[in-house]
Scaffold this active site. Structure first.
Site, PDB file in Angstrom:
ATOM      1  N   ASP A  10      -6.991 -64.462  30.040  1.00 28.75           N
ATOM      2  CA  ASP A  10      -7.751 -65.502  30.880  1.00 28.75           C
ATOM      3  C   ASP A  10      -7.297 -64.802  32.417  1.00 28.75           C
ATOM      4  OD1 ASP A  10      -8.938 -67.867  31.769  1.00 28.75           O
ATOM      5  OD2 ASP A  10      -6.988 -68.677  31.868  1.00 28.75           O
ATOM      6  N   LYS A 159     -15.923 -68.777  24.608  1.00 27.81           N
ATOM      7  CA  LYS A 159     -15.186 -67.788  24.902  1.00 27.81           C
ATOM      8  C   LYS A 159     -14.997 -66.764  23.703  1.00 27.81           C
ATOM      9  CE  LYS A 159     -12.807 -68.560  28.846  1.00 27.81           C
ATOM     10  NZ  LYS A 159     -11.493 -68.814  29.515  1.00 27.81           N
ATOM     11  N   ASP A 182      -4.292 -70.262  28.971  1.00 26.33           N
ATOM     12  CA  ASP A 182      -3.450 -71.412  29.112  1.00 26.33           C
ATOM     13  C   ASP A 182      -4.165 -72.969  29.201  1.00 26.33           C
ATOM     14  OD1 ASP A 182      -4.128 -72.581  32.550  1.00 26.33           O
ATOM     15  OD2 ASP A 182      -5.259 -70.856  31.374  1.00 26.33           O
TER      16      ASP A 182
END
Length: 234
Positions: A10, A159, A182
């Site tokens: 990410d 995702k 995160d």
């Protein structure tokens, strides 16, 4: 231990700090992995133009998953054009509903990059996302709180599903991919990969799901994970 063939990472809050500044430690670690022949895949809620710039400047080669899975990119595939997987009209319908539902009660301020989005609608995170999620629970839309923005996304993609598609196109075994994130919108792609990593600043839900929680936050955590699982340095 799983042999890492690729790294999926990410951007915001993972390779950047809380002010969205790129961490030098993550930059060094990702380049070290690339130099060792381990491709890095950027997996983010950001738009394709921004993501491509980040990938170019870091020097990653594994492709991109953008807009929370709404679009993917692999160099040389689809005439070097983005592959749009999400239906932006679902996000637009949800946004229009929220405007009528809340009026001035909630500051639904569209992000400045919204015109460039291919598959979702985003508003600045100026409020708690829970009332939005509750209001839209019966609509055909997924609501993600990235910590930086509220994303109104096609629920048919995420995702994880888009990372799996990109890995298939690239010939990567997703079981040999290490994922680092995160936020809540990173859970979808961590579910798919063989090694699930949460940086120290990650949300509790992600930490509970992860195989390993880094001792260090942000980019320092990314570097920690790469050293530990890619280069086997404790």
């Amino acid at each position: 231990m799983v042999k890492v063939e690729a790294i999926a990472v990410d951007i915001d809050g993972t390779i950047t700090d809380e002010k969205r500044r790129l961490c030098h430690s993550s930059l060094d670690a990702l380049r070290k992995a690339e130099d060792a022949g381990i491709p890095v895949i950027i997996v983010t809620g950001n738009i394709s133009h921004f993501t491509y710039a980040v990938a170019t400047m870091i020097g990653t080669s594994g492709g991109m998953v953008c807009e929370n899975g709404g679009a993917i990119y692999k160099e040389g595939y689809n005439d070097n054009r983005m592959v749009v997987l999400g239906d932006i009209n679902k996000g637009r319908a949800a946004y229009d509903f929220l405007v009528q539902e809340f009026g001035d009660e909630i500051p639904l301020r569209i992000t400045e990059d919204d015109d460039a989005r291919l598959s979702e609608i985003t508003v600045y995170k100026l409020f708690d996302a829970d009332p939005i999620k509750e209001s839209l629970k019966d609509m055909d839309v997924e609501v993600y709180d990235s910590g930086f923005a509220i994303h109104l996304t096609d629920p048919e993609v995420d995702k994880g599903s888009s990372l799996r598609k990109l890995c298939e196109l690239s010939g990567f075994n997703i079981e040999n991919v290490m994922g680092v994130g995160d936020g809540e919108n990173d859970i979808d792609f961590l579910k798919e990969v063989g090694i699930k990593i949460a940086v120290a600043n990650a949300e509790d839900e992600l930490k509970e799901f992860a195989d390993y929680v880094c001792e260090k936050p942000y980019g320092d955590g990314v570097q920690e994970a790469i050293e530990k699982f890619v280069f086997n340095n404790e």
